[in-house]
Design a protein around this motif. Structure first.
Motif, PDB file in Angstrom:
ATOM      1  N   ASP A   1      76.796  84.828  76.345  1.00  0.00           N
ATOM      2  CA  ASP A   1      76.941  85.570  75.086  1.00  0.00           C
ATOM      3  C   ASP A   1      77.158  84.620  73.911  1.00  0.00           C
ATOM      4  O   ASP A   1      76.654  84.846  72.804  1.00  0.00           O
ATOM      5  CB  ASP A   1      78.114  86.560  75.170  1.00  0.00           C
ATOM      6  CG  ASP A   1      77.743  87.801  75.982  1.00  0.00           C
ATOM      7  OD1 ASP A   1      76.555  87.937  76.353  1.00  0.00           O
ATOM      8  OD2 ASP A   1      78.642  88.610  76.256  1.00  0.00           O
TER       9      ASP A   1
ATOM     10  N   PRO B   1      86.830  73.353  77.262  1.00  0.00           N
ATOM     11  CA  PRO B   1      86.153  74.032  78.353  1.00  0.00           C
ATOM     12  C   PRO B   1      85.672  75.417  77.943  1.00  0.00           C
ATOM     13  O   PRO B   1      86.349  76.099  77.178  1.00  0.00           O
ATOM     14  CB  PRO B   1      87.250  74.152  79.414  1.00  0.00           C
ATOM     15  CG  PRO B   1      88.529  74.167  78.647  1.00  0.00           C
ATOM     16  CD  PRO B   1      88.305  73.313  77.441  1.00  0.00           C
ATOM     17  N   PHE B   2      84.525  75.828  78.478  1.00  0.00           N
ATOM     18  CA  PHE B   2      84.015  77.152  78.162  1.00  0.00           C
ATOM     19  C   PHE B   2      84.332  78.119  79.303  1.00  0.00           C
ATOM     20  O   PHE B   2      84.578  77.709  80.433  1.00  0.00           O
ATOM     21  CB  PHE B   2      82.507  77.110  77.910  1.00  0.00           C
ATOM     22  CG  PHE B   2      81.713  76.493  79.038  1.00  0.00           C
ATOM     23  CD1 PHE B   2      81.410  77.206  80.182  1.00  0.00           C
ATOM     24  CD2 PHE B   2      81.277  75.178  78.948  1.00  0.00           C
ATOM     25  CE1 PHE B   2      80.686  76.642  81.220  1.00  0.00           C
ATOM     26  CE2 PHE B   2      80.548  74.589  79.990  1.00  0.00           C
ATOM     27  CZ  PHE B   2      80.256  75.325  81.123  1.00  0.00           C
ATOM     28  N   ASP B   3      84.332  79.399  78.964  1.00  0.00           N
ATOM     29  CA  ASP B   3      84.527  80.440  79.973  1.00  0.00           C
ATOM     30  C   ASP B   3      83.146  80.804  80.537  1.00  0.00           C
ATOM     31  O   ASP B   3      82.287  81.283  79.785  1.00  0.00           O
ATOM     32  CB  ASP B   3      85.186  81.659  79.305  1.00  0.00           C
ATOM     33  CG  ASP B   3      85.430  82.793  80.289  1.00  0.00           C
ATOM     34  OD1 ASP B   3      84.795  82.794  81.373  1.00  0.00           O
ATOM     35  OD2 ASP B   3      86.237  83.668  79.972  1.00  0.00           O
ATOM     36  N   PRO B   4      82.911  80.569  81.821  1.00  0.00           N
ATOM     37  CA  PRO B   4      81.576  80.831  82.382  1.00  0.00           C
ATOM     38  C   PRO B   4      81.098  82.269  82.190  1.00  0.00           C
ATOM     39  O   PRO B   4      79.911  82.515  82.092  1.00  0.00           O
ATOM     40  CB  PRO B   4      81.750  80.526  83.875  1.00  0.00           C
ATOM     41  CG  PRO B   4      82.953  79.675  83.967  1.00  0.00           C
ATOM     42  CD  PRO B   4      83.846  80.062  82.835  1.00  0.00           C
ATOM     43  N   MET B   5      82.040  83.196  82.107  1.00  0.00           N
ATOM     44  CA  MET B   5      81.637  84.602  81.925  1.00  0.00           C
ATOM     45  C   MET B   5      81.185  84.872  80.481  1.00  0.00           C
ATOM     46  O   MET B   5      80.452  85.813  80.223  1.00  0.00           O
ATOM     47  CB  MET B   5      82.795  85.547  82.260  1.00  0.00           C
ATOM     48  CG  MET B   5      83.318  85.398  83.662  1.00  0.00           C
ATOM     49  SD  MET B   5      82.015  85.591  84.884  1.00  0.00           S
ATOM     50  CE  MET B   5      82.890  85.083  86.354  1.00  0.00           C
TER      51      MET B   5
ATOM     52  N   THR C   1      74.877  78.110  86.762  1.00  0.00           N
ATOM     53  CA  THR C   1      75.197  79.341  87.488  1.00  0.00           C
ATOM     54  C   THR C   1      75.456  80.490  86.518  1.00  0.00           C
ATOM     55  O   THR C   1      74.919  81.592  86.670  1.00  0.00           O
ATOM     56  CB  THR C   1      76.443  79.126  88.378  1.00  0.00           C
ATOM     57  OG1 THR C   1      76.197  78.019  89.228  1.00  0.00           O
ATOM     58  CG2 THR C   1      76.746  80.340  89.218  1.00  0.00           C
ATOM     59  N   SER C   2      76.286  80.217  85.520  1.00  0.00           N
ATOM     60  CA  SER C   2      76.639  81.251  84.552  1.00  0.00           C
ATOM     61  C   SER C   2      75.430  81.705  83.742  1.00  0.00           C
ATOM     62  O   SER C   2      75.181  82.912  83.584  1.00  0.00           O
ATOM     63  CB  SER C   2      77.718  80.682  83.614  1.00  0.00           C
ATOM     64  OG  SER C   2      77.708  81.347  82.388  1.00  0.00           O
TER      65      SER C   2
ATOM     66  N   GLN D   1      76.691  72.353  86.879  1.00  0.00           N
ATOM     67  CA  GLN D   1      76.597  73.358  87.942  1.00  0.00           C
ATOM     68  C   GLN D   1      77.125  74.727  87.466  1.00  0.00           C
ATOM     69  O   GLN D   1      76.493  75.758  87.683  1.00  0.00           O
ATOM     70  CB  GLN D   1      77.412  72.872  89.142  1.00  0.00           C
ATOM     71  CG  GLN D   1      76.886  73.357  90.460  1.00  0.00           C
ATOM     72  CD  GLN D   1      77.555  72.642  91.623  1.00  0.00           C
ATOM     73  OE1 GLN D   1      78.152  71.575  91.457  1.00  0.00           O
ATOM     74  NE2 GLN D   1      77.476  73.227  92.796  1.00  0.00           N
ATOM     75  N   VAL D   2      78.288  74.696  86.820  1.00  0.00           N
ATOM     76  CA  VAL D   2      78.890  75.957  86.364  1.00  0.00           C
ATOM     77  C   VAL D   2      78.053  76.576  85.244  1.00  0.00           C
ATOM     78  O   VAL D   2      77.802  77.789  85.238  1.00  0.00           O
ATOM     79  CB  VAL D   2      80.357  75.733  85.909  1.00  0.00           C
ATOM     80  CG1 VAL D   2      80.919  76.997  85.261  1.00  0.00           C
ATOM     81  CG2 VAL D   2      81.222  75.321  87.081  1.00  0.00           C
TER      82      VAL D   2
ATOM     83  N   ARG E   1      78.835  66.636  86.547  1.00  0.00           N
ATOM     84  CA  ARG E   1      78.153  67.487  87.529  1.00  0.00           C
ATOM     85  C   ARG E   1      78.719  68.910  87.555  1.00  0.00           C
ATOM     86  O   ARG E   1      77.979  69.895  87.635  1.00  0.00           O
ATOM     87  CB  ARG E   1      78.274  66.857  88.927  1.00  0.00           C
ATOM     88  CG  ARG E   1      77.394  67.506  89.979  1.00  0.00           C
ATOM     89  CD  ARG E   1      77.868  67.127  91.359  1.00  0.00           C
ATOM     90  NE  ARG E   1      79.258  67.526  91.541  1.00  0.00           N
ATOM     91  CZ  ARG E   1      80.060  67.076  92.502  1.00  0.00           C
ATOM     92  NH1 ARG E   1      79.619  66.182  93.354  1.00  0.00           N
ATOM     93  NH2 ARG E   1      81.308  67.502  92.622  1.00  0.00           N
ATOM     94  N   ASP E   2      80.049  69.018  87.491  1.00  0.00           N
ATOM     95  CA  ASP E   2      80.677  70.349  87.538  1.00  0.00           C
ATOM     96  C   ASP E   2      80.204  71.212  86.377  1.00  0.00           C
ATOM     97  O   ASP E   2      79.912  72.399  86.545  1.00  0.00           O
ATOM     98  CB  ASP E   2      82.203  70.229  87.449  1.00  0.00           C
ATOM     99  CG  ASP E   2      82.781  69.661  88.723  1.00  0.00           C
ATOM    100  OD1 ASP E   2      82.035  69.556  89.718  1.00  0.00           O
ATOM    101  OD2 ASP E   2      83.972  69.295  88.717  1.00  0.00           O
ATOM    102  N   ILE E   3      80.176  70.603  85.205  1.00  0.00           N
ATOM    103  CA  ILE E   3      79.791  71.368  84.013  1.00  0.00           C
ATOM    104  C   ILE E   3      78.327  71.798  84.122  1.00  0.00           C
ATOM    105  O   ILE E   3      77.988  72.946  83.815  1.00  0.00           O
ATOM    106  CB  ILE E   3      80.078  70.557  82.728  1.00  0.00           C
ATOM    107  CG1 ILE E   3      81.596  70.470  82.553  1.00  0.00           C
ATOM    108  CG2 ILE E   3      79.423  71.209  81.509  1.00  0.00           C
ATOM    109  CD1 ILE E   3      82.073  69.661  81.395  1.00  0.00           C
TER     110      ILE E   3
ATOM    111  N   LEU F   1      72.916  83.591  86.246  1.00  0.00           N
ATOM    112  CA  LEU F   1      73.360  84.852  86.852  1.00  0.00           C
ATOM    113  C   LEU F   1      73.869  85.864  85.827  1.00  0.00           C
ATOM    114  O   LEU F   1      73.577  87.051  85.932  1.00  0.00           O
ATOM    115  CB  LEU F   1      74.451  84.581  87.894  1.00  0.00           C
ATOM    116  CG  LEU F   1      73.990  83.875  89.180  1.00  0.00           C
ATOM    117  CD1 LEU F   1      75.167  83.626  90.093  1.00  0.00           C
ATOM    118  CD2 LEU F   1      72.930  84.693  89.899  1.00  0.00           C
ATOM    119  N   VAL F   2      74.633  85.400  84.867  1.00  0.00           N
ATOM    120  CA  VAL F   2      75.170  86.332  83.867  1.00  0.00           C
ATOM    121  C   VAL F   2      74.176  86.510  82.720  1.00  0.00           C
ATOM    122  O   VAL F   2      73.953  87.611  82.240  1.00  0.00           O
ATOM    123  CB  VAL F   2      76.535  85.833  83.314  1.00  0.00           C
ATOM    124  CG1 VAL F   2      77.089  86.818  82.291  1.00  0.00           C
ATOM    125  CG2 VAL F   2      77.545  85.647  84.443  1.00  0.00           C
TER     126      VAL F   2
END
Lengths: 119, 137
Positions: free
Chosen positions: B114, B106-110, B20-21, B16-17, B12-14, B24-25
């Motif tokens: 890209d 893990p990936f960097d949401p920011m 969002t990323s 959701q993140v 679920r966390d993955i 939004l980004v």
């Protein structure tokens, strides 16, 4: 500017997700601590190993997203240890699990910049 | 109209993140599925522009889901990016099975949008805006 603003929104969203996820991360950690206890008392079996492996894998995959890169690596080391054909070294496993608890407990708010552990 | 992405992950966390990323980004339209089976249904119904698919899932795992997507004519042409923690071991094999590329967990949401664009050869949304912002200054 738009992208920058949106990145700030993502950071804020990450904080909220982390607040909900932290108890689950601690629960996953408790699973690993339970497996460590079973390992110490010789009560491990395939099922328990599978559950511990799943917990370590999940922690490794999710913690890094919240900026807990060291905690993620730590969980990854535990996962690798559990994947070995031979029984995991109890001392090594205990050290990693203890370190993981400290790293998760000290993180109240996630950050993409750093995490640290004074051990 | 923004490009659409389907994220398939049992965590679920993955989900959701990533959502969002990517929204939004990256400026994408994102739908999510919590299992391989649900992902196949959504891929068929929504026909997203690309799919991000977790490798390790219970029941229908990422490999089986990928194979199913590539076997089905309606979804065969949708590029699929695999999400895995074991990138070194899996990359060649997954690309051989039809994956467009591999993202490491893990990936960097920011950075995620890209990275997705880089794999798919898309121009990241927001880059033009960044350039416009710079030009205005």
């Amino acid at each position: 500017m738009t992208r920058q603003r949106n990145e700030e929104k993502v950071r804020a969203a990450l904080e909220k997700v982390w607040l909900n996820s932290r108890p689950e991360a601690l629960s996953g950690l408790a699973t690993l601590e339970g497996f460590l206890e079973a390992l110490r008392s010789g009560r491990t079996n395939e099922e328990r190993l599978g559950i511990a492996l799943s917990a370590a894998h999940r922690l490794s995959g999710s913690l890094g997203m919240f900026g807990l890169s060291e905690a993620s690596s730590c969980a990854g080391e535990i996962e690798a240890l559990l994947c070995q054909e031979s029984a995991p070294d109890i001392t090594v496993m205990a050290g990693l699990v203890r370190r993981l608890r400290i790293l998760i407990e000290e993180t109240q708010v996630p950050t993409r910049t750093q995490d640290k552990c004074d051990l | 109209m923004p490009r659409s992405l389907l994220v398939i992950d049992d965590d679920r966390d993955i989900r959701q993140v990533a959502k969002t990323s990517l929204e939004l980004v990256g400026g994408f339209h994102v739908i999510v599925a919590d299992s391989g089976q649900r992902g196949l249904t959504l891929a068929h119904e929504a026909r997203p522009d690309a799919i991000i698919l977790d490798l390790m899932m219970p029941d229908l795992d990422g490999r089986k889901t990928l194979a199913q997507l590539k076997r089905t004519p309606e979804t065969a042409s949708i590029p699929v990016i695999m999400l895995t923690a074991k990138v070194q071991a899996d990359r060649q094999e997954l690309v051989g099975q039809g994956a467009a590329g591999v993202l490491v967990k893990p990936f960097d949401p920011m950075q995620l949008p890209d990275q997705v664009c880089q794999i798919l050869g898309w121009v990241p949304s927001g880059k033009d805006e960044d350039r416009s912002d710079a030009a205005e200054k």
